[in-house]
Design an enzyme around this catalytic site. Structure first.
Site, PDB file in Angstrom:
ATOM      1  N   LYS A  71     -12.711   2.014   9.918  1.00 24.74           N
ATOM      2  CA  LYS A  71     -12.811   3.550   9.917  1.00 24.74           C
ATOM      3  C   LYS A  71     -13.827   4.046   8.889  1.00 24.74           C
ATOM      4  CE  LYS A  71      -8.496   4.900  12.081  1.00 24.74           C
ATOM      5  NZ  LYS A  71      -7.612   6.072  12.289  1.00 24.74           N
ATOM      6  N   ASN A  92     -13.417   7.865  13.732  1.00 20.53           N
ATOM      7  CA  ASN A  92     -12.516   6.865  14.510  1.00 20.53           C
ATOM      8  C   ASN A  92     -13.169   6.921  15.987  1.00 20.53           C
ATOM      9  OD1 ASN A  92     -11.726   9.636  14.994  1.00 20.53           O
ATOM     10  ND2 ASN A  92      -9.783   8.750  16.068  1.00 20.53           N
TER      11      ASN A  92
HETATM   12  P1  NAP Z   1      -3.049   3.576   4.399  1.00 21.04           P
HETATM   13  O1  NAP Z   1      -4.602   4.251   4.235  1.00 21.04           O
HETATM   14  O2  NAP Z   1      -2.916   2.208   4.341  1.00 21.04           O
HETATM   15  O3  NAP Z   1      -2.082   4.618   3.704  1.00 21.04           O
HETATM   16  C1  NAP Z   1      -0.998   4.259   3.394  1.00 21.04           C
HETATM   17  C2  NAP Z   1       0.077   4.975   2.777  1.00 21.04           C
HETATM   18  O4  NAP Z   1       1.382   4.393   2.577  1.00 21.04           O
HETATM   19  C3  NAP Z   1      -0.418   5.229   1.149  1.00 21.04           C
HETATM   20  O5  NAP Z   1      -0.147   6.613   0.759  1.00 21.04           O
HETATM   21  C4  NAP Z   1       0.558   4.220   0.380  1.00 21.04           C
HETATM   22  O6  NAP Z   1       0.861   4.511  -0.829  1.00 21.04           O
HETATM   23  C5  NAP Z   1       1.932   4.339   1.124  1.00 21.04           C
HETATM   24  N1  NAP Z   1       2.609   3.215   1.209  1.00 21.04           N
HETATM   25  C6  NAP Z   1       2.555   2.015   1.689  1.00 21.04           C
HETATM   26  N2  NAP Z   1       3.329   1.148   1.358  1.00 21.04           N
HETATM   27  C7  NAP Z   1       4.147   1.868   0.577  1.00 21.04           C
HETATM   28  C8  NAP Z   1       5.568   1.429  -0.217  1.00 21.04           C
HETATM   29  N3  NAP Z   1       5.950   0.226  -0.196  1.00 21.04           N
HETATM   30  N4  NAP Z   1       5.979   2.422  -1.025  1.00 21.04           N
HETATM   31  C9  NAP Z   1       5.346   3.720  -1.004  1.00 21.04           C
HETATM   32  N5  NAP Z   1       4.262   3.977  -0.446  1.00 21.04           N
HETATM   33  C10 NAP Z   1       3.749   3.170   0.471  1.00 21.04           C
HETATM   34  O7  NAP Z   1      -2.668   3.888   6.049  1.00 21.04           O
HETATM   35  P2  NAP Z   1      -2.970   4.978   6.888  1.00 21.04           P
HETATM   36  O8  NAP Z   1      -4.193   4.696   7.751  1.00 21.04           O
HETATM   37  O9  NAP Z   1      -3.003   6.473   6.412  1.00 21.04           O
HETATM   38  O10 NAP Z   1      -1.783   5.307   7.851  1.00 21.04           O
HETATM   39  C11 NAP Z   1      -0.377   5.588   7.389  1.00 21.04           C
HETATM   40  C12 NAP Z   1       0.504   5.588   8.725  1.00 21.04           C
HETATM   41  O11 NAP Z   1       0.080   6.855   9.389  1.00 21.04           O
HETATM   42  C13 NAP Z   1       0.653   4.328   9.408  1.00 21.04           C
HETATM   43  O12 NAP Z   1       2.134   4.232   9.568  1.00 21.04           O
HETATM   44  C14 NAP Z   1       0.118   4.725  10.695  1.00 21.04           C
HETATM   45  O13 NAP Z   1       0.419   4.083  11.717  1.00 21.04           O
HETATM   46  C15 NAP Z   1       0.162   6.204  11.029  1.00 21.04           C
HETATM   47  N6  NAP Z   1      -0.910   6.746  11.659  1.00 21.04           N
HETATM   48  C16 NAP Z   1      -0.867   7.559  12.807  1.00 21.04           C
HETATM   49  C17 NAP Z   1      -1.745   7.691  13.666  1.00 21.04           C
HETATM   50  C18 NAP Z   1      -1.438   8.650  14.806  1.00 21.04           C
HETATM   51  O14 NAP Z   1      -2.289   8.964  15.724  1.00 21.04           O
HETATM   52  N7  NAP Z   1      -0.219   9.128  14.953  1.00 21.04           N
HETATM   53  C19 NAP Z   1      -3.121   7.855  13.159  1.00 21.04           C
HETATM   54  C20 NAP Z   1      -3.444   7.188  12.072  1.00 21.04           C
HETATM   55  C21 NAP Z   1      -2.446   6.405  11.266  1.00 21.04           C
HETATM   56  P3  NAP Z   1       0.016   4.008  -1.962  1.00 21.04           P
HETATM   57  O15 NAP Z   1      -1.366   4.843  -2.079  1.00 21.04           O
HETATM   58  O16 NAP Z   1       0.712   4.475  -3.149  1.00 21.04           O
HETATM   59  O17 NAP Z   1      -0.459   2.623  -1.782  1.00 21.04           O
END
Ligand code: NAP
Length: 297
Positions: A71, A92
């Protein structure tokens, strides 16, 4: 679906893409809106994004969606980028224009349209954002652009939360957004008050996603007692542990399936220059829900 010589193609660039629900959204939309468009998954190997975007243009694709992990990387492959996508720093959706693709971010307006559909207003609200990754940034931009009262970003890495808060305060041109760690939820206004349902929380971490369905980023009831609404951006499982904790403590809870649907609908509207009616959105939502239930059996 009647594929013929005039069918236009679009698809999802990502790696992996094999579990995507986007073909259900777009191919149903094409059928219901009478658009001669077919949507397919486009698995792109590491290091081949530039070739893929050039190839998509050369092959006359109408547009593409872009998902993890491309992205941000895709931005340098575009001929132009829409302002919100630029602010979020993630694209996206690619829309075919003269000479290449223009980049959009439909996650942010998709989340907003989903929240509106669920009857949630942002204006004047105190918002907690759990997470500081890609989708948390889209949620934060949405909040800043809709006259909220305050935003508090909670994240494991305080540095990342602070950096996001700093960017958002520049966008807001005022001190609207604060950063904290999860443990610091006890310092929030309203902590310990049993009648103080003060916050709308947006769960934007990956904690609680299938198969880790028994996990939530925070488990303490004192946290959930402060929420009137919890909006989890995860959609698999359909009811997350976070949502269960919100409801057990008297709040309303929603998942991210509608956001996924509306980010797709907005992309479809951009490609085909039409509007999709709510009635069709509801029909597709039901289809996606059934597909999810089938997957978890
Ligand atoms: P990302 O950029 O990888 O961010 C992940 C987030 O989760 C960060 O804040 C990270 O914290 C935290 N995290 C991961 N593992 C962790 C752990 N063990 N303990 C505490 N915090 C943790 O991912 P993203 O793209 O933002 O996506 C996040 C979620 O949103 C996913 O589950 C995805 O499926 C969902 N999502 C949904 C949609 C939709 O259309 N509904 C669209 C996009 C994403 P740190 O910064 O501390 O690493």
């Amino acid at each position: 679906m009647n594929i013929n010589g005039k069918t236009r193609t679009s698809g999802l660039i990502g790696n992996p893409v094999e579990h995507t629900m986007s073909p259900v959204i777009h191919n149903t939309l094409s059928e219901r809106k009478n658009c001669n468009m077919a949507y397919v998954p486009l698995h792109v190997e590491t290091g081949r994004l530039s070739e893929a975007v050039k190839g998509a243009y050369a092959l006359n694709l109408l547009g593409c969606n872009v998902t993890v992990p491309y992205k941000t990387e895709v931005i340098k492959e575009l001929v132009s980028i829409e302002e919100t996508a630029q602010t979020i720093g993630a694209v996206n959706t690619l829309v075919r224009v003269d000479g290449g693709f223009r980049g959009y971010n439909t996650d942010m307006p998709g989340l907003y349209r989903a929240m509106q559909q669920d009857g949630i207003k942002l204006e004047g609200e105190s918002i907690l954002i759990l997470g500081a990754g890609g989708v948390a940034r889209a949620a934060a931009v949405m909040a800043v652009l809709h006259q909220v009262k305050e935003v508090i970003i909670l994240n494991r890495s305080l540095e990342k939360a602070r950096s996001l808060a700093e960017d958002m305060n520049k966008l807001a041109k005022k001190d609207l957004v604060k950063a904290k760690t999860y443990e610091e939820y006890v310092t929030l206004d309203g902590y310990g008050e049993t009648d103080g349902k003060k916050y709308l929380a947006i769960q934007a971490t990956s904690i609680g996603m299938y198969p880790s369905v028994d996990e939530a980023i925070l488990e303490e009831k004192e946290f959930y007692q402060m929420l009137h609404t919890g909006y989890d951006l995860i959609f698999n499982p359909y009811t997350t542990k976070f949502m269960k904790l919100v409801r057990e403590n008297g709040g309303k809870a929603y998942n991210g399936l509608k956001m996924l649907l509306y980010q797709g609908i907005i992309a479809f509207e951009l490609w085909n220059r039409i509007l999709v009616e709510d009635e069709i959105a509801i029909e597709i939502y039901d289809k996606m829900k059934k597909e999810l239930e089938g997957e978890s059996e």
